[in-house]
Design an enzyme around this catalytic site. Structure first.
Site, PDB file in Angstrom:
ATOM      1  CD  GLU A   1      -1.410   0.058   3.654  1.00  0.00           C
ATOM      2  OE1 GLU A   1      -2.580  -0.236   3.405  1.00  0.00           O
ATOM      3  OE2 GLU A   1      -1.009   0.299   4.812  1.00  0.00           O
ATOM      4  CB  ALA A   2       4.355   1.938   0.904  1.00  0.00           C
TER       5      ALA A   2
END
Lengths: 257, 305, 305, 257
Positions: free
Chosen positions: A50-51
């Protein structure tokens, strides 16, 4: 060959990823499980973080989901707008691995509060990306320790939707992803392959009885028509985990089962 | 080209005032601890702190008493554990109560996008079947005019000030980032004022040699602060690594409010600025965080004359 | 890593069929004429052609009779004049009538974004006070659940096939673009199938050395075609310039349908593939289009081991 | 010193940009006007192109709005999603230069069709970005030749909104930008500085009479309280245009007024 509960969870999760193309993953056990899968049953598996990372090739064990080693050498690094919009919501995530403080029989998850929302007994981390991951991934796998205070009748707060009230309730609401497909614990495995989309026991880990499992679950547990035993980790799986993926034992635990 | 360079002290004094909403973004990477510490030192009060992942920076700021509210999507010490100071504020009102306004990650990103693009709302496929809209009435539903199912929306978010840490900028604030870019661009465009903090000030020609990497134009930048290692203990891709030792130590240290107070006395109030903080930290520790080179390779834009 | 390389002939034969909707995007830059010509050569019919600026490529395709409908936002020969073949089709039904579905630029971008992100609609501050929603009933209005004025929305667009021209990709389709990136990323993610056409095939390591430049992951790519100068007479930043001579000549040549037919006979039907087209064009003409070098400079991602 | 009608339009547009920070621009006359402004009355002026370019520094006269010379050496090159979303809709465009086939007294523009939309006599280019540019830019300037068939009573099609029906009708509809502020033609200049937001004559070019202007306008033209004469281009302005910006005379025309 002895192994830890964490090692068995890692191996079970990796096996469940057989043939999978993309997985949405965090650090810790899920990360090691995915890397094990890529070296064994899912050679084309790509990890999505998700980064903003797609196709990471970490040169060391990443210590956070934003570890710089996930960036260097990755296939693509994108804004979170694109990660959540194009990759996740766009429908490109085959499997997402999630955890939670509480789970109910339909795979709904709580990672927000224990107690009342406005005056919580315990303030948990909250959703992060979990709410949209649970909505959009084609399938979700949960990785959690099996404990009575976690496998509860009613969540204190629904952070991430599973099969909601079961049956077709998830589809009726228009959630694009398929929802919970597998729960991997330190004692047993569960799926939701029944019309009610209710969590059911499909395998107990070596040396674990069905009664032991039921004792850790607040509701009356449904059993699959054939409850099997999880095959123990193979020597090769354990070697990869211990020597290649987590040589310092940060995540795989030290206590043998 | 206006030279917008100033010290962190000047930037915070000029743009961050009591009662404002402030976003110090950066997803795991490029979290501007230097700005957070200066806000603590200047004893701002009643701030609304905005960040997807509050991280240690807001744990420190909440413990220091600068905030009365937080808008966020994930409360954790990434890869380590809890944010104990924030939990104390929420669970026990120590040192003061903290109001929470809570979204998911994509909801926060969407709020920034709506704010940056002057949209009344941002639609996203999330929140259906979740209790989050009940806990936060700003998460609403919109009918699909093409006949599909209703969809969740979040409203625009326009922080009074955004602090963006990046690898480099020129003196007028044309800013380039690489590695995890998170939502830095979106929050910069959404904010009313922007402070850019960089590892390096470069010549305008360096920026213009690779215009696709310019995520924030000087046009929207109010102040440029040159603050090497300003993101420590988080990291700047290509410049230094995360100081994981500090993240682990914080989990232990933050168990008691008094220990945080002592830490703030030593590392924030007790130093006048970032340079002094770095000196106290020691060159040896910083040197350990230096990665080996991994150059990106060169592309050619072509000279069209 | 799957090797997805194939010839343009194979890519079009395999993925573009009669009646499909096809988007060959690229705003002024990286317009894949090579793909358009191959579609003409393979005599596809009843295509819906999708592009913000139809440019000469769709003028040629419409004259060749491959299209029955066009979805677009600006009909012009950029910097030169009209698209005469398309105008003939619209005004006089020559060679066949052409249905138009029309948006503004941002409306088209928004349709791609909604298609790429599985949204039911994309909201934008446009169309109010314009006759465009009357001409196109797919442009609709949505109420603001936060009490503001209603806002216009456009529906998702998911082309059956997108053709993306770019500077480079690896054999599995991980694709990097620079210069004008237009809406290439958005249309690629929105489409059901994607053909990537590149100036250079590079080693996977080249892609991984600069992951921020990867706009399209191989994950969503079906075919990779190595076709240098495949965007001529448009251009590829850093590789060649626009052949403006051709754009000017087209304005003249396209005045009559018969002259376009003759041109197609010579330059499309009369050559088996792009290599033959380039040979016919001549090395001298291509050499004139080569820019001097303008390297981007190197950034460092750091090796974190 | 003699000059062409195009040169006068370029100079008038450049002067009107005095002190402006950002301008949304196309190629041709507008591009030359903006570059002249940057060298004279608006040194901080930055050019924004819908192709995705901010802060272009073209090394040659750009031949299209997507000319590669606009990219090399620019401050920023972004996706069109960002250009239209963050820069234009985000409110960062101070002035936009637009043209059209037809304009009415409230500055509404037609670039779509002459005749009926479904069976057009002439099919024009359509909106491009004009519809959202007209909605979002703080002010819009129109650059057009003054001709009776262009300055019409009723547009065949409203592509881009000006002051709509005049007065406060634009604000009432919620359009974020300020709308038409100036019309620059080969014979005269017009603004909209009256409560009705109606186009009014503010200056005639040297040697042009008010009657000549009125003859090219379909409606009963409103005159500003003081109609002045446009100052002729200075020698310095003409030198920059002829020697630096358009040495080959591609856009500045050859026929002296």
């Amino acid at each position: 060959m002895s192994y830890t509960a964490s090692e068995l969870m890692i191996v079970a999760a990796a096996r469940a990823l057989a043939g999978t193309r993309t997985v949405f993953v965090g650090v810790g056990l899920p990360n090691i499980a995915c890397n094990l899968a890529r070296r064994t049953v899912a050679p084309d598996l790509e990890l999505i973080y998700e980064a903003g990372v797609y196709g990471a090739r970490p040169a060391r064990l990443p210590l956070s989901i934003g570890d710089p080693t996930l960036v260097t050498g990755a296939t693509a690094v994108v804004s979170q707008a694109d990660l959540f919009g194009l990759y996740l919501q766009g429908g490109l995530v085959d499997v997402a691995l999630l955890g939670g403080a509480q789970i109910d029989r339909f795979g709904n998850l709580n990672t927000t509060v224990i107690g009342d929302y406005t005056r919580p007994k315990v303030r948990l981390p909250g959703s992060g990306g979990a709410c949209e991951i649970a909505a959009n991934a084609r399938r979700t796998f949960m990785i959690m320790r099996l404990k009575r205070r976690a496998f509860v009748n009613a969540l204190d707060f629904v952070t991430s939707p599973g099969h909601l009230e079961g049956g077709a309730s998830r589809q009726r609401l228009g959630l694009p992803g398929g929802g919970p497909a597998l729960v991997i614990t330190d004692l047993a495995l569960f799926d939701f392959d029944n019309p009610e989309r209710e969590m059911q026991l499909i395998a107990t880990h070596p040396g674990v009885s069905v009664d032991q499992v039921c004792a850790e679950i607040a509701w009356d547990l449904r059993l699959a028509s054939h409850v099997t035993e999880t095959p123990a980790p193979t020597a090769d799986e354990l070697r990869i985990v211990r020597e290649e993926l987590d040589p310092e034992g940060t995540y795989r635990g030290r206590e043998p089962v | 080209m206006t030279d917008k360079r100033c010290s962190m002290r000047e930037a915070i004094a000029r743009y961050v005032h009591d009662g404002m909403s402030v976003a110090i973004e950066g997803f795991t990477a490029c979290i501007c601890f230097a700005a957070g510490h200066e806000i603590i030192r200047q004893r701002r009060r009643n701030l609304t702190l905005i960040r997807m992942t509050p991280d240690l920076i807001y744990d420190q700021m909440v413990a220091a008493g600068v905030a009365s509210k937080m808008i966020f999507s994930y409360l954790g010490n990434p890869g380590v554990g809890s944010l104990n100071a924030i939990r104390r504020a929420v669970e026990h009102g120590v040192p003061a109560p903290l109001e929470l306004e809570e979204y998911s990650h994509y909801g926060m990103v969407g709020r920034y996008i709506a704010g940056a693009t002057r949209l009344p709302f941002f639609p996203l496929r999330s929140y259906l079947g979740s209790d989050m809209p009940r806990a936060n009435p700003l998460i609403r539903m919109v009918e699909d005019p093409y006949g599909g199912a209703p969809i969740a929306v979040v409203p625009p978010l326009n922080p009074d000030v955004a602090v963006i840490h990046a690898q480099r900028a020129d003196v007028s604030g044309n800013t380039q980032l690489w590695g995890l870019i998170g939502s830095q661009k979106e929050v910069a465009f959404a904010a009313r004022r922007r402070i850019v903090v960089v590892e390096e000030i470069v010549d305008e020609a360096v920026i213009r040699a690779d215009p696709n990497r310019t995520l924030i134009p000087g046009l929207i930048v109010d102040a440029v602060v040159h603050e090497p290692y300003g993101a420590h203990p988080s990291y700047a891709q290509g410049y230094y690594d995360r100081d994981n030792q500090f993240y682990l130590a914080w989990e232990e240290l933050s168990q008691e409010h008094e220990r945080i107070v002592a830490w703030l006395d030593a590392w924030v109030y007790g130093v006048p600025d970032r340079a002094a903080y770095l000196e106290k930290l020691g060159a040896a520790r910083l040197a350990q965080l230096k990665p080996a080179p991994a150059p990106a390779g060169v592309v050619d834009y072509g000279a069209y004359q």
